[in-house]
Enzyme design. Structure first.
Site, PDB file in Angstrom:
ATOM      1  CE  LYS A  54      -3.956  -2.226   2.204  1.00  0.00           C
ATOM      2  NZ  LYS A  54      -4.654  -2.768   3.390  1.00  0.00           N
ATOM      3  CD  GLN A  98      -3.664  -4.330   6.626  1.00  0.00           C
ATOM      4  OE1 GLN A  98      -3.367  -3.318   5.945  1.00  0.00           O
ATOM      5  NE2 GLN A  98      -4.419  -5.564   6.255  1.00  0.00           N
ATOM      6  CG  ASP A 121      -9.950  -0.215   5.220  1.00  0.00           C
ATOM      7  OD1 ASP A 121      -9.731  -0.425   3.952  1.00  0.00           O
ATOM      8  OD2 ASP A 121      -9.148  -0.602   6.226  1.00  0.00           O
TER       9      ASP A 121
END
Ligand code: NDP
Length: 293
Positions: A54, A98, A121
């Site tokens: 990422k 995460q 997200d």
């Protein structure tokens, strides 16, 4: 006839390049550099690898990576304190914590602590509600990638019969909502669904997000259907291991009209869509129109 292989790697590379071009234009014309804060807690090797890719994609797109690596024994309160700091920081336009998190931390509390406007997200309950209500917001990256892949097969999904196998909050449910927003007719299947093969055979679009290696067989697929395989399953193969999807590719490729491979299908789209969400979040926070990507 064998199905067209939907090349997620190439489609994702194009999307990343388009986001990069738009990001550089924003920086040149408005002095706005989107910043993405990625928070990793602990040393889970898979999570570390995801976070690394990422960050590389963020840099490549001309955005600012703002990574935070916390020890595995970080408390829930300490993580929430960091998220609140990032919420208040104007250089941070997107925040991604995460998952999975260590057992002492309740992931749902962390997700709820992220500013919904920075929730790249798309997991915050407010963004889930916005998506379900048809309001503008940030939607989860993997489902967004699935829609973009399906649209490389059918420019419009309106009126098509779609089945989504799986109803998780991160893939199945938001994917079903995005399909509804595209005017597809959507069936959501799960572990209690009766006669899944018969339901699948009706579908013009089949999305598998189950986490069971090669569960969807070739004779479940309507001839000519588009098959988007979200599954990532590691299976033993002789002395080694390999990654397979939730669809038996060798069988499905002889029946479907188009199909994503695993790896190289949905996976690369997830990071590309994370960049799209970060760019969208930065534009929205700066009061600018949504980017054209
Ligand atoms: P979850 O385990 O959260 O959800 C799996 C879903 O599949 C559940 O809704 C479950 O039903 C359903 N299911 C399980 N067994 C069956 C069955 N026998 N028949 C029908 N439905 C069944 O998984 P995720 O949604 O998080 O992930 C799904 C897959 O996608 C995984 O392989 C994961 O690794 C992959 N993934 C890939 C990503 C990418 O970037 N490519 C990103 C995220 C996930 P029930 O609700 O009834 O239990």
């Amino acid at each position: 006839m064998a199905a067209r292989i939907i090349d997620g790697k190439a489609i994702a590379a194009e999307l990343r390049a388009a986001v990069g071009a738009e990001t550089r234009r924003l920086a040149a014309e408005r002095g706005l550099v989107p910043g993405l804060a990625v928070v990793l807690v602990g040393d889970n090797p898979a999570s570390k690898a995801y976070v690394g890719s990422k960050s590389r994609a963020v840099v490549e797109a001309g955005m600012r990576p703002l990574d935070h690596h916390l020890p595995a024994d970080t408390s829930e309160d300490a993580l929430i304190a960091l998220v609140r700091k990032l919420n208040a920081d104007p250089a941070v336009h997107g925040i991604l914590v995460q998952l999975p998190l260590p057992p002492q931390i309740d992931a749902s509390r962390i997700i709820a602590s992220v500013d919904p406007d920075k929730d790249v997200d798309g997991f915050h309950p407010l963004n889930a509600g916005r998506l379900a209500s048809g309001l503008p917001g940030l939607a989860p990256c993997t489902p967004l990638g699935c829609i973009k892949l399906a649209k490389t097969v059918h420019a419009s999904l309106a009126g098509l019969e779609a089945i989504v196998i799986g109803r998780s909050n991160i893939v199945g449910k938001p994917l079903a909502q995005l399909l509804l927003a595209e005017n597809a007719t959507v069936t959501i299947a799960h572990s209690r669904t009766r006669d899944l093969p018969a339901l699948c055979r009706r579908a013009d679009l089949l999305f598998a997000a189950i986490g069971r290696p090669e569960m969807v067989r070739g004779d479940w697929i309507k001839p000519g259907a588009a098959v988007i395989d979200v599954g990532i399953n590691r299976v033993a193969d002789g002395g080694k291991s390999r990654i397979v999807g939730d669809v038996c590719f060798a069988e499905a490729v002889t029946v479907a009209g188009a199909i994503t491979p695993v790896p190289g299908g949905v996976g690369p789209m997830t990071i590309a869509c994370l960049l799209v969400n970060t760019l969208r979040a930065a534009c929205a926070q700066a009061g600018l129109a949504a980017p054209g990507v």
